[in-house]
Design a protein around this motif. Structure first.
Motif, PDB file in Angstrom:
ATOM      1  N   TYR A   1       0.853  -1.182   0.000  1.00 38.92           N
ATOM      2  CA  TYR A   1       0.000   0.000   0.000  1.00 38.92           C
ATOM      3  C   TYR A   1       0.892   1.237   0.000  1.00 38.92           C
ATOM      4  O   TYR A   1       1.765   1.394   0.864  1.00 38.92           O
ATOM      5  N   TYR A   2       0.642   2.123  -0.974  1.00 43.77           N
ATOM      6  CA  TYR A   2       1.435   3.349  -1.097  1.00 43.77           C
ATOM      7  C   TYR A   2       0.527   4.555  -0.914  1.00 43.77           C
ATOM      8  O   TYR A   2      -0.588   4.594  -1.456  1.00 43.77           O
ATOM      9  N   LYS A   3       0.998   5.533  -0.146  1.00 44.22           N
ATOM     10  CA  LYS A   3       0.280   6.790  -0.011  1.00 44.22           C
ATOM     11  C   LYS A   3       1.293   7.926   0.006  1.00 44.22           C
ATOM     12  O   LYS A   3       2.223   7.941   0.815  1.00 44.22           O
ATOM     13  N   SER A   4       1.111   8.876  -0.911  1.00 41.39           N
ATOM     14  CA  SER A   4       2.045   9.997  -1.008  1.00 41.39           C
ATOM     15  C   SER A   4       1.725  11.050   0.044  1.00 41.39           C
ATOM     16  O   SER A   4       0.698  10.972   0.739  1.00 41.39           O
ATOM     17  N   GLU A   5       2.596  12.053   0.149  1.00 43.59           N
ATOM     18  CA  GLU A   5       2.386  13.124   1.119  1.00 43.59           C
ATOM     19  C   GLU A   5       1.075  13.865   0.857  1.00 43.59           C
ATOM     20  O   GLU A   5       0.437  14.366   1.780  1.00 43.59           O
ATOM     21  N   GLU A   6       0.696  13.950  -0.412  1.00 39.70           N
ATOM     22  CA  GLU A   6      -0.527  14.668  -0.778  1.00 39.70           C
ATOM     23  C   GLU A   6      -1.742  13.748  -0.841  1.00 39.70           C
ATOM     24  O   GLU A   6      -2.796  14.135  -1.341  1.00 39.70           O
ATOM     25  N   GLY A   7      -1.585  12.514  -0.367  1.00 38.06           N
ATOM     26  CA  GLY A   7      -2.731  11.622  -0.246  1.00 38.06           C
ATOM     27  C   GLY A   7      -3.032  10.750  -1.446  1.00 38.06           C
ATOM     28  O   GLY A   7      -4.073  10.091  -1.482  1.00 38.06           O
ATOM     29  N   LEU A   8      -2.157  10.697  -2.450  1.00 34.21           N
ATOM     30  CA  LEU A   8      -2.369   9.814  -3.590  1.00 34.21           C
ATOM     31  C   LEU A   8      -2.131   8.367  -3.147  1.00 34.21           C
ATOM     32  O   LEU A   8      -1.055   8.025  -2.660  1.00 34.21           O
ATOM     33  N   GLU A   9      -3.136   7.512  -3.340  1.00 35.28           N
ATOM     34  CA  GLU A   9      -3.070   6.135  -2.852  1.00 35.28           C
ATOM     35  C   GLU A   9      -2.980   5.155  -4.021  1.00 35.28           C
ATOM     36  O   GLU A   9      -3.561   5.384  -5.085  1.00 35.28           O
ATOM     37  N   PHE A  10      -2.263   4.069  -3.781  1.00 34.66           N
ATOM     38  CA  PHE A  10      -2.126   3.050  -4.832  1.00 34.66           C
ATOM     39  C   PHE A  10      -1.755   1.737  -4.157  1.00 34.66           C
ATOM     40  O   PHE A  10      -0.818   1.668  -3.364  1.00 34.66           O
ATOM     41  N   THR A  11      -2.529   0.691  -4.448  1.00 38.17           N
ATOM     42  CA  THR A  11      -2.220  -0.651  -3.938  1.00 38.17           C
ATOM     43  C   THR A  11      -1.675  -1.496  -5.075  1.00 38.17           C
ATOM     44  O   THR A  11      -2.270  -1.560  -6.154  1.00 38.17           O
ATOM     45  N   PHE A  12      -0.535  -2.104  -4.846  1.00 37.48           N
ATOM     46  CA  PHE A  12       0.058  -2.961  -5.870  1.00 37.48           C
ATOM     47  C   PHE A  12       0.545  -4.257  -5.232  1.00 37.48           C
ATOM     48  O   PHE A  12       0.608  -4.378  -3.999  1.00 37.48           O
ATOM     49  N   TYR A  13       0.891  -5.210  -6.081  1.00 35.44           N
ATOM     50  CA  TYR A  13       1.278  -6.546  -5.631  1.00 35.44           C
ATOM     51  C   TYR A  13       2.604  -6.927  -6.279  1.00 35.44           C
ATOM     52  O   TYR A  13       2.898  -6.523  -7.411  1.00 35.44           O
ATOM     53  N   SER A  14       3.378  -7.685  -5.551  1.00 37.84           N
ATOM     54  CA  SER A  14       4.607  -8.241  -6.135  1.00 37.84           C
ATOM     55  C   SER A  14       4.580  -9.757  -5.972  1.00 37.84           C
ATOM     56  O   SER A  14       4.166 -10.274  -4.933  1.00 37.84           O
TER      57      SER A  14
ATOM     58  N   PRO B 189      17.087 -28.171 -19.248  1.00 35.95           N
ATOM     59  CA  PRO B 189      16.501 -28.874 -18.094  1.00 35.95           C
ATOM     60  C   PRO B 189      17.007 -28.367 -16.746  1.00 35.95           C
ATOM     61  O   PRO B 189      16.320 -28.532 -15.739  1.00 35.95           O
ATOM     62  N   LYS B 190      18.191 -27.757 -16.687  1.00 31.48           N
ATOM     63  CA  LYS B 190      18.768 -27.301 -15.417  1.00 31.48           C
ATOM     64  C   LYS B 190      18.601 -25.787 -15.233  1.00 31.48           C
ATOM     65  O   LYS B 190      19.247 -25.185 -14.377  1.00 31.48           O
ATOM     66  N   TYR B 191      17.748 -25.174 -16.043  1.00 32.96           N
ATOM     67  CA  TYR B 191      17.548 -23.728 -15.984  1.00 32.96           C
ATOM     68  C   TYR B 191      17.043 -23.327 -14.604  1.00 32.96           C
ATOM     69  O   TYR B 191      16.079 -23.872 -14.092  1.00 32.96           O
ATOM     70  N   ARG B 192      17.735 -22.361 -14.005  1.00 32.16           N
ATOM     71  CA  ARG B 192      17.396 -21.904 -12.655  1.00 32.16           C
ATOM     72  C   ARG B 192      17.026 -20.426 -12.734  1.00 32.16           C
ATOM     73  O   ARG B 192      17.814 -19.594 -13.205  1.00 32.16           O
ATOM     74  N   ALA B 193      15.841 -20.088 -12.279  1.00 28.62           N
ATOM     75  CA  ALA B 193      15.389 -18.696 -12.346  1.00 28.62           C
ATOM     76  C   ALA B 193      14.200 -18.487 -11.427  1.00 28.62           C
ATOM     77  O   ALA B 193      13.483 -19.433 -11.085  1.00 28.62           O
ATOM     78  N   ALA B 194      14.007 -17.243 -11.025  1.00 25.15           N
ATOM     79  CA  ALA B 194      12.792 -16.836 -10.322  1.00 25.15           C
ATOM     80  C   ALA B 194      12.084 -15.813 -11.191  1.00 25.15           C
ATOM     81  O   ALA B 194      12.715 -14.908 -11.755  1.00 25.15           O
ATOM     82  N   HIS B 195      10.790 -15.961 -11.326  1.00 30.10           N
ATOM     83  CA  HIS B 195       9.970 -15.044 -12.113  1.00 30.10           C
ATOM     84  C   HIS B 195       9.418 -13.987 -11.157  1.00 30.10           C
ATOM     85  O   HIS B 195       8.814 -14.301 -10.133  1.00 30.10           O
ATOM     86  N   VAL B 196       9.647 -12.702 -11.481  1.00 29.64           N
ATOM     87  CA  VAL B 196       9.215 -11.602 -10.617  1.00 29.64           C
ATOM     88  C   VAL B 196       8.241 -10.712 -11.381  1.00 29.64           C
ATOM     89  O   VAL B 196       8.508 -10.331 -12.526  1.00 29.64           O
ATOM     90  N   GLU B 197       7.126 -10.388 -10.747  1.00 24.83           N
ATOM     91  CA  GLU B 197       6.120  -9.510 -11.350  1.00 24.83           C
ATOM     92  C   GLU B 197       5.724  -8.408 -10.378  1.00 24.83           C
ATOM     93  O   GLU B 197       5.795  -8.585  -9.160  1.00 24.83           O
ATOM     94  N   VAL B 198       5.262  -7.284 -10.959  1.00 27.12           N
ATOM     95  CA  VAL B 198       4.593  -6.235 -10.189  1.00 27.12           C
ATOM     96  C   VAL B 198       3.303  -5.909 -10.917  1.00 27.12           C
ATOM     97  O   VAL B 198       3.318  -5.654 -12.127  1.00 27.12           O
ATOM     98  N   PHE B 199       2.170  -5.926 -10.223  1.00 24.42           N
ATOM     99  CA  PHE B 199       0.897  -5.659 -10.893  1.00 24.42           C
ATOM    100  C   PHE B 199      -0.074  -5.003  -9.919  1.00 24.42           C
ATOM    101  O   PHE B 199       0.147  -4.977  -8.703  1.00 24.42           O
ATOM    102  N   SER B 200      -1.156  -4.483 -10.475  1.00 24.43           N
ATOM    103  CA  SER B 200      -2.189  -3.859  -9.657  1.00 24.43           C
ATOM    104  C   SER B 200      -3.551  -4.156 -10.258  1.00 24.43           C
ATOM    105  O   SER B 200      -3.702  -4.256 -11.482  1.00 24.43           O
ATOM    106  N   PHE B 201      -4.551  -4.277  -9.390  1.00 23.48           N
ATOM    107  CA  PHE B 201      -5.929  -4.419  -9.860  1.00 23.48           C
ATOM    108  C   PHE B 201      -6.509  -3.062 -10.269  1.00 23.48           C
ATOM    109  O   PHE B 201      -7.476  -2.996 -11.008  1.00 23.48           O
ATOM    110  N   GLU B 202      -5.892  -1.965  -9.772  1.00 23.85           N
ATOM    111  CA  GLU B 202      -6.405  -0.624 -10.028  1.00 23.85           C
ATOM    112  C   GLU B 202      -5.918  -0.106 -11.381  1.00 23.85           C
ATOM    113  O   GLU B 202      -4.797  -0.398 -11.797  1.00 23.85           O
ATOM    114  N   ASP B 203      -6.739   0.715 -12.039  1.00 24.16           N
ATOM    115  CA  ASP B 203      -6.288   1.453 -13.218  1.00 24.16           C
ATOM    116  C   ASP B 203      -5.248   2.463 -12.734  1.00 24.16           C
ATOM    117  O   ASP B 203      -5.537   3.317 -11.888  1.00 24.16           O
ATOM    118  N   PRO B 204      -4.012   2.399 -13.243  1.00 22.35           N
ATOM    119  CA  PRO B 204      -2.935   3.226 -12.684  1.00 22.35           C
ATOM    120  C   PRO B 204      -2.829   4.632 -13.271  1.00 22.35           C
ATOM    121  O   PRO B 204      -1.870   5.340 -12.976  1.00 22.35           O
TER     122      PRO B 204
END
Length: 985
Positions: free
Chosen positions: A86-99, A315-330
């Motif tokens: 959950y992000y909220k700026s000094e001026e009150g702009l709010e945004f919820t995102f997921y990782s 077959p031995k490929y090693r990796a982590a998949h990382v995403e950032v997304f939001s349900f809100e229109d940004p």
């Protein structure tokens, strides 16, 4: 909100992940959607922002995909951690995102060997502790003694008392019982540090004050780990836990620094005296299922490691998949709201196409003929000169000593007569000194004391300081730059030559001039942190120094092409939203009977198609992986169905579409084989989808096992270590702002490139990062600070023309050269509190009466004489005590201490910081700030040291750096030895 990268970033190109086997963001292989990046190879994975873990899955082992390749069959992980932020700026702009962090290491992979066990993240770990065999800590206190057969003190077998132990003085007829052979010792009754009572021991009378042992210079016989009554260094030391002893810890009452003993009184330090063994915490974690949970974590916490995500080709490929997304229109979030409109937030310059950059700027100056200079850099057209201060050994009798009259210089005596061997001779002082110094010396010139001359008490080493001394200038390599040789021959000098100018110099360049005279015209938009741009003022004109296409130029600050912008306005930095559809594999016109190419794919191709001919040739395709193009891709905020919400039937349909064109064209056995291959791939992919997709299993609301953060009992993921990161108040505040929520029914979400998202969020994160404020780094550290690296020494060496090992030698002598902090929690810089400086600054700010009053009452903290040092953490205590005596005025004590790796006095804070408190905060936080303060001191306070450093004149370095009494601590020889040691290592 704290923001961190999910792994250790090496470079921009690396961070945008151009080399991923499965493609880049937002397009993967086979024109398939790819909503994140892969962290490849063996790497840890960190959460990117403060937030709450709302779901996780830890696989016991990897899934095995049997494709007939035996040992080379691929394995893959379905382990993931899902966080809500959950992000909220000094001026009150709010945004919820997921990782999202997917394909994380399995439990068995962590447990396969000792190396892997060490990698287990603390959030997944159960610790067992044992006192190290090398532990050597001992309790501080006092040794007392029994008597031997000779009625003398038996010093071979002392009894040890803890500091402040209560003792009873034994008496006979009301008088102290004293040792017959040494009346300084008296007999006492006491308990030793292990609780045993002794009534036959003797102690020096002066070491017992008010009935307590008042000495802590001795060490207890037993060594190991000290148990403290409370979790702080100043608490009472209770006992010693000896080497090799196993220890049980109460996790709920422990912190990163202090461990509470289970079922016992006391705390021990969590340091190198303990051998720590990690295992996966099977008691408090669940395995092989999607677990709904609610645990708070702060940015930068390691939550896992890359797991296997193999395929038939790797077959031995090693990796982590990382995403950032939001349900809100940004869209509103990207515009920045009121925050983007505030002038104080407009910290960046946007320079539009067509801006004019001037290659050079000249200024007028008057550097007179005969001025002594040194060549620092030179080529056919230009050279960089430094105005130097020549010195010579002169007879003291030829000088008027202004130092005796409160001045800081000598002047040249008028001519006089002197009887030499019975003959009166005229002594022409100016002519004599002119012969030593040169034509630039005038009869009115001032000379300055440098040093006494060994074995010549009638002489002094003195220096002449011409106008502009120690300053450097870029000038034309013209007839003024000539070195006079014998018989008035003039030759062109070379680097490091010292000589006098043959003509006046009337102009100079403010930076190294370019040989090109044409104005540079920008062809693309530039966005630059204004704090990082060198500025120059020439009368009413002001300029920014810009680097464009590897060329430097100057642009007027009022150029109409310059706009001040705020990083809160993401769109000004090129971010844009785009609907990327919900298909997994994008359609291409005339392929598989498609009548058009997906608009999203068209957008991607257009970015790559440099010449707009609607054909992507091989060169354009190869260039598509460069940082410029990848940066454009990284700023697309794409609305697309999450790939973790697909069902088996949806993937089956996509695969059949993919195979359709081949099946329509194939016949006979070829068609049968292709159908068989299709069915095999469908079966494998459906199984993989079933095993890895989780969307429908994550629901909003309460977690599966309600966890109380007040007592931190087992139940939810990560609860066992939340106390290391969030206080109870922080947890309450987080709960108010950010209730656990996940919209399972909404499968189309807005995706951000994870690295681009983090990078830009860092630009706006409230930060105490002084390096960022000064433009030293491009993104703030979040107040964590950074250590000096070899590259910092290399850069300073190149820019100042001083060997880097000279700087290292200074650091070695001033602070030990390694760790410049004496405490980690809280992190505190090495300092030395100078009481004579505190007296001086108090006298200046509050008057002599106040300074004398403080010296009388607290001469250890305020004194005309230096001294009173206690070392280590105690120097901070002295600073704090001095502050309290000054009614909590910290500026005077801060100014009176020398700080950090290079021990620069705080009284010079105004050259770099707005306040003394800023200096203290920066020096305690960051080693790079200590390095910057050192550099500022050299450049702005004492530039003459730089010349001494170039010459490796250790005596002069020590005199200028440590003061005229440098020899008392042998600073010059210590620095020389340290330098030689670095050179030989």
């Amino acid at each position: 909100m704290n923001i961190e990268y999910p792994y250790n970033i090496k470079s921009l190109t690396d961070s945008l992940k151009s080399s991923n086997r499965f493609g880049i963001y937002p397009i993967g292989k086979f024109n398939a959607w790819h909503g994140g990046i892969h962290i490849e190879g063996d790497s840890h994975v960190k959460c990117i922002a403060d937030g709450r873990v709302i779901a996780y899955r830890i696989p016991t082992k990897y899934f095995y995909e049997d494709i007939g390749n035996g040992k080379n069959n691929p394995k893959y992980s379905n382990g993931f951690v899902l966080m809500q932020h959950y992000y909220k700026s000094e001026e009150g702009l709010e945004f919820t995102f997921y990782s999202l962090y997917n394909h994380l290491m399995s439990k068995k992979d962590y447990e396969k060997d000792d190396y892997s066990k060490k990698k287990i993240p603390d959030v997944l770990a159960e610790f067992s502790y044992k006192v190290s065999d090398q532990a050597k800590d001992a309790i501080n206190g006092l040794e007392v003694y029994k008597l031997n057969s000779e009625k003398e003190l038996d010093r071979t077998n002392p009894v040890f008392l803890k500091y402040k132990t209560t003792v009873d003085t034994l008496t006979n007829n009301g008088k102290e019982i004293l040792l017959e052979k040494d009346k300084r010792y008296k007999k006492i009754k006491c308990k030793d540090y292990e609780g045993t009572t002794h009534s036959d021991v003797y102690v020096s009378k002066g070491l017992i004050v008010n009935g307590k042992a008042n000495y802590k210079g001795d060490k207890s016989p037993k060594k190991g780990v000290i148990v403290y009554e409370e979790a702080k260094d100043t608490s009472e030391q209770l006992r010693i836990i000896e080497k090799s002893t196993k220890i049980k810890i109460d996790k709920k009452k422990s912190t990163n620094k202090w461990l509470k003993l289970e079922d016992e009184e006391g705390f021990i330090k969590n340091d190198d005296n303990l051998t720590k063994t990690k295992t996966i915490d099977e008691e408090n974690l669940f395995f092989d299922k999607v677990v709904k949970t609610d645990g708070l974590l702060k940015a930068g916490t390691i939550i896992g490691h890359t797991g296997l995500f193999g395929s038939s080709s790797a077959p031995k490929y090693r990796a982590a998949h990382v995403e950032v997304f939001s349900f809100e229109d940004p869209k509103d979030f990207l515009k920045g709201g009121k925050d983007s409109e505030k002038e104080e937030n407009k910290k960046f310059l946007k320079i539009d196409k067509g801006a004019e950059l001037l290659p050079n700027i000249k200024k007028s100056i008057s550097i007179k003929k005969h001025t002594p200079v040194k060549i620092l850099e030179i080529d056919d057209n230009y050279c960089k000169i430094q105005i130097i201060k020549p010195s010579a050994e002169v007879f003291y009798k030829h000088l008027y000593d202004g130092y005796d009259n409160g001045k800081d210089h000598y002047t040249i005596k008028d001519d006089y007569t002197e009887n030499i061997d019975g003959v009166e001779k005229e002594i022409k002082c100016y002519e004599i000194l002119k012969g030593l110094f040169g034509k630039y010396l005038k009869a009115s010139s001032k000379l300055y004391f440098v040093d006494y001359v060994v074995d010549s008490p009638e002489k002094r080493e003195a220096e002449y300081r011409p106008e502009h001394h120690d300053q450097t200038f870029w000038v034309k390599n013209n007839t003024a730059i000539q070195k006079q040789m014998a018989e008035s021959t003039l030759i062109k000098p070379v680097k490091n030559d010292e000589f006098t100018l043959t003509e006046d110099i009337t102009e100079y360049y403010i930076s190294k001039p370019s040989t090109e005279s044409d104005t540079i015209i920008t062809k693309e938009i530039l966005r630059i942190n204004s704090a990082s741009i060198p500025k120059h003022k020439d009368g009413e004109k002001q300029y920014y120094k810009i680097t464009y296409n590897k060329k430097e130029g100057w642009i007027k600050t009022d150029d109409p092409k310059i706009t001040k912008i705020s990083a809160f306005d993401w769109e000004e930095f090129g971010f844009e939203t785009i609907d990327a559809g919900d298909e997994y594999c994008y359609s291409v016109k005339d392929v598989e009977n498609n009548i058009e190419t997906s608009p999203f794919l068209e957008k991607i191709w257009k970015t790559i198609d440099e010449n707009n001919d609607n054909i992507i040739d091989e060169n354009e395709w190869n260039r598509a992986k460069n940082a410029k193009v990848l940066s454009l891709f990284s700023k697309l905020v794409c609305k697309h169905k999450s790939e973790w919400s697909y069902t088996e039937s949806e993937i089956e349909k996509e695969i059949k579409e993919y195979y359709k064109i081949g099946l329509n064209q194939a016949t006979g056995d070829k068609k049968k084989n292709l159908e068989k291959k299709q069915d095999e791939n469908i079966a494998l992919l459906k199984k993989r989808v079933k095993n890895t997709c989780f969307w429908d299993k994550v629901e909003k609301g309460e977690q599966e096992n309600k966890n109380s953060f007040s007592n931190l009992t087992a139940g939810a993921f990560l609860a066992i270590i939340v106390y290391n990161y969030y206080t109870k108040d922080e947890k309450k505040e987080a709960d108010k702002k950010n209730t656990r929520n996940f919209k399972t029914s909404q499968k189309n979400v807005w995706h951000f490139h994870p690295i681009a998202f983090v990078e830009h969020m860092k630009l706006n994160a409230p930060s105490d990062c002084y390096c960022y404020k000064m433009g030293i780094v491009n993104s703030p550290c979040g107040g964590k600070g950074k250590l000096i690296a070899e590259k910092h020494y290399d850069t300073l060496s190149q820019e100042m023309g001083v060997e880097k090992n000279v700087f290292k030698a200074v650091a070695k002598v001033e602070s030990g050269g390694r760790n410049s902090f004496i405490s980690k929690d809280p992190q505190l810089s090495k300092i030395l509190y100078e009481r004579h400086k505190a007296y001086k600054h108090t006298k200046k700010q509050k008057g002599k009466v106040k300074a004398d009053e403080l010296q009388t009452s607290n001469d250890n903290l305020f004194n005309k004489a230096r001294g009173g040092y206690k070392g280590g953490i105690n120097e901070h205590e002295r600073l704090k005590d001095a502050s309290e005596l000054l009614d909590n005025n910290r500026s005077i004590p801060i100014m009176s201490a020398s700080w950090g790796k290079f021990q620069v006095l705080g009284e010079y804070y105004t050259y770099l910081y707005d306040s003394a408190e800023d200096l203290e905060k920066a020096q305690n936080m960051c080693e790079i700030q200590q390095f910057r303060f050192f550099r500022t001191y050299l450049e702005d306070v004492a530039p003459s040291i730089i010349n001494a450093m170039k010459a490796k004149d250790w005596k002069n370095i020590a005199r200028l750096y440590n003061g005229p009494r440098y020899y008392e601590n042998d600073y010059d020889n210590k620095m020389k030895k340290a330098y030689e040691k670095y050179n030989n290592s």
